[in-house]
Design a protein around this motif. Structure first.
Motif, PDB file in Angstrom:
ATOM      1  N   ASP A 151       0.884  -1.121  -0.126  1.00  0.00           N
ATOM      2  CA  ASP A 151       0.068   0.045   0.086  1.00  0.00           C
ATOM      3  C   ASP A 151       0.874   1.289  -0.055  1.00  0.00           C
ATOM      4  O   ASP A 151       0.578   2.232  -0.842  1.00  0.00           O
ATOM      5  N   MET A 152       2.114   1.282   0.799  1.00  0.00           N
ATOM      6  CA  MET A 152       2.937   2.377   0.993  1.00  0.00           C
ATOM      7  C   MET A 152       3.607   2.491  -0.664  1.00  0.00           C
ATOM      8  O   MET A 152       3.553   3.675  -1.022  1.00  0.00           O
ATOM      9  N   HIS A 153       3.969   1.536  -0.988  1.00  0.00           N
ATOM     10  CA  HIS A 153       4.637   1.536  -2.298  1.00  0.00           C
ATOM     11  C   HIS A 153       3.777   2.119  -3.598  1.00  0.00           C
ATOM     12  O   HIS A 153       3.982   3.067  -4.306  1.00  0.00           O
ATOM     13  N   SER A 154       2.472   1.729  -3.280  1.00  0.00           N
ATOM     14  CA  SER A 154       1.366   2.392  -4.381  1.00  0.00           C
ATOM     15  C   SER A 154       1.254   3.768  -4.158  1.00  0.00           C
ATOM     16  O   SER A 154       1.031   4.382  -5.206  1.00  0.00           O
ATOM     17  N   ARG A 155       0.882   4.111  -2.812  1.00  0.00           N
ATOM     18  CA  ARG A 155       0.963   5.755  -2.697  1.00  0.00           C
ATOM     19  C   ARG A 155       2.342   6.449  -3.314  1.00  0.00           C
ATOM     20  O   ARG A 155       2.133   7.601  -3.716  1.00  0.00           O
ATOM     21  N   MET A 156       3.392   5.810  -2.975  1.00  0.00           N
ATOM     22  CA  MET A 156       4.691   6.304  -3.452  1.00  0.00           C
ATOM     23  C   MET A 156       4.532   6.468  -4.984  1.00  0.00           C
ATOM     24  O   MET A 156       4.972   7.592  -5.503  1.00  0.00           O
ATOM     25  N   MET A 157       3.939   5.494  -5.626  1.00  0.00           N
ATOM     26  CA  MET A 157       4.159   5.585  -6.916  1.00  0.00           C
ATOM     27  C   MET A 157       3.087   6.412  -7.529  1.00  0.00           C
ATOM     28  O   MET A 157       3.572   7.033  -8.619  1.00  0.00           O
ATOM     29  N   GLU A 158       1.960   6.598  -6.963  1.00  0.00           N
ATOM     30  CA  GLU A 158       1.120   7.693  -7.506  1.00  0.00           C
ATOM     31  C   GLU A 158       1.447   9.065  -7.298  1.00  0.00           C
ATOM     32  O   GLU A 158       1.316   9.848  -8.247  1.00  0.00           O
ATOM     33  N   ALA A 159       2.428   9.341  -6.014  1.00  0.00           N
ATOM     34  CA  ALA A 159       2.994  10.560  -6.085  1.00  0.00           C
ATOM     35  C   ALA A 159       4.014  11.079  -7.265  1.00  0.00           C
ATOM     36  O   ALA A 159       3.941  11.825  -7.612  1.00  0.00           O
ATOM     37  N   ALA A 160       4.742  10.024  -7.506  1.00  0.00           N
ATOM     38  CA  ALA A 160       5.954   9.889  -8.672  1.00  0.00           C
ATOM     39  C   ALA A 160       5.238  10.163  -9.817  1.00  0.00           C
ATOM     40  O   ALA A 160       5.784  11.075 -10.642  1.00  0.00           O
ATOM     41  N   GLU A 161       4.021   9.505 -10.200  1.00  0.00           N
ATOM     42  CA  GLU A 161       3.430   9.646 -11.497  1.00  0.00           C
ATOM     43  C   GLU A 161       2.802  10.883 -11.738  1.00  0.00           C
ATOM     44  O   GLU A 161       2.509  11.335 -12.887  1.00  0.00           O
ATOM     45  N   THR A 162       2.674  11.864 -10.560  1.00  0.00           N
ATOM     46  CA  THR A 162       2.212  13.098 -11.170  1.00  0.00           C
ATOM     47  C   THR A 162       3.131  13.845 -11.626  1.00  0.00           C
ATOM     48  O   THR A 162       2.943  15.063 -12.084  1.00  0.00           O
ATOM     49  N   LEU A 163       4.461  13.467 -11.538  1.00  0.00           N
ATOM     50  CA  LEU A 163       5.531  14.216 -12.367  1.00  0.00           C
ATOM     51  C   LEU A 163       5.368  14.108 -13.668  1.00  0.00           C
ATOM     52  O   LEU A 163       5.322  13.120 -14.163  1.00  0.00           O
ATOM     53  N   SER A 164       5.730  15.298 -14.389  1.00  0.00           N
ATOM     54  CA  SER A 164       5.800  15.248 -16.036  1.00  0.00           C
ATOM     55  C   SER A 164       7.167  14.354 -16.156  1.00  0.00           C
ATOM     56  O   SER A 164       8.005  14.319 -15.224  1.00  0.00           O
ATOM     57  N   ALA A 165       7.613  13.839 -17.321  1.00  0.00           N
ATOM     58  CA  ALA A 165       8.808  13.448 -17.684  1.00  0.00           C
ATOM     59  C   ALA A 165       9.975  14.461 -17.437  1.00  0.00           C
ATOM     60  O   ALA A 165      10.931  13.997 -17.039  1.00  0.00           O
ATOM     61  N   GLU A 166       9.727  15.659 -17.838  1.00  0.00           N
ATOM     62  CA  GLU A 166      10.729  16.688 -17.520  1.00  0.00           C
ATOM     63  C   GLU A 166      11.094  16.817 -15.902  1.00  0.00           C
ATOM     64  O   GLU A 166      12.079  16.875 -15.691  1.00  0.00           O
ATOM     65  N   ASP A 167       9.937  17.039 -15.157  1.00  0.00           N
ATOM     66  CA  ASP A 167       9.996  17.019 -13.844  1.00  0.00           C
ATOM     67  C   ASP A 167      10.650  15.886 -13.100  1.00  0.00           C
ATOM     68  O   ASP A 167      11.630  15.900 -12.344  1.00  0.00           O
ATOM     69  N   ALA A 168      10.233  14.646 -13.821  1.00  0.00           N
ATOM     70  CA  ALA A 168      10.972  13.421 -13.062  1.00  0.00           C
ATOM     71  C   ALA A 168      12.320  13.694 -13.511  1.00  0.00           C
ATOM     72  O   ALA A 168      13.290  13.120 -12.547  1.00  0.00           O
TER      73      ALA A 168
END
Length: 173
Positions: A136-153
């Motif tokens: 569950d924690m990894h899913s929430r972390m992935m959701e947060a990371a997926e909000t970044l654009s490719a450039e921001d990432a």
């Protein structure tokens, strides 16, 4: 970089105990370092909760994660390799392996070609337990990371790599 989903830091929170604030650029840098420190603190708290729920110490959890990664990669790991990876003595490794075997997370198996050696393998249920505990924690972390654009990432990844290099370059006293 986009500010979507970011929390803006109030000037009163711009403290960095040893950082000077001579310029606007430094204030932004201190904000970043404070946010990174807050993240690290939250991550440390999460690791403590995870270890407590699984009845493991920090080194035990790191060892199990290494064994799970090796298994996924199709690599055999012996106690000596694991001791080197963790930076522990052979006596400490023996105690660690005994704990992991006793708790049901790891099994000792004979090496396929060297009768004197052992292979350490995570038990079938250990991967599932780690996944259910951390999923569950990894899913929430992935959701947060997926909000970044490719450039921001790319900016975040490059920043974190530079931070790691800065930390790795600190000499041991």
């Amino acid at each position: 970089m986009s500010t979507k989903g970011l929390v803006m830091i109030d000037k009163s929170e711009r403290q960095g105990y040893w950082y000077g604030l001579e310029s606007r650029k430094q204030m932004g840098a201190v904000d970043v370092l404070n946010a990174l420190r807050d993240y690290r603190s939250a991550e440390a708290d999460m690791r403590r909760r995870t270890r407590a729920s699984m009845g493991m110490g920090e080194t035990d959890l790191v060892a199990l994660r290494y064994l799970l990664e090796a298994e996924r990669a199709g690599r055999d790991v012996g106690p000596k390799e694991l001791a080197v990876r963790l930076g522990v003595t052979s006596a400490s490794m023996t105690s660690l392996v005994d704990r992991l075997v006793r708790s049901g997370y790891v099994s000792r198996e004979p090496h396929p070609t060297d009768r004197r050696a052992l292979i350490l393998r995570p038990t079938p249920g250990s991967d599932q337990e780690v996944r259910s505990t951390l999923g569950d924690m990894h899913s929430r972390m992935m959701e947060a990371a997926e909000t970044l654009s490719a450039e921001d990432a790319a900016v975040v990844v490059e920043f974190l790599r530079r931070m790691r290099a800065a930390i790795d370059s600190v000499a041991t006293p």
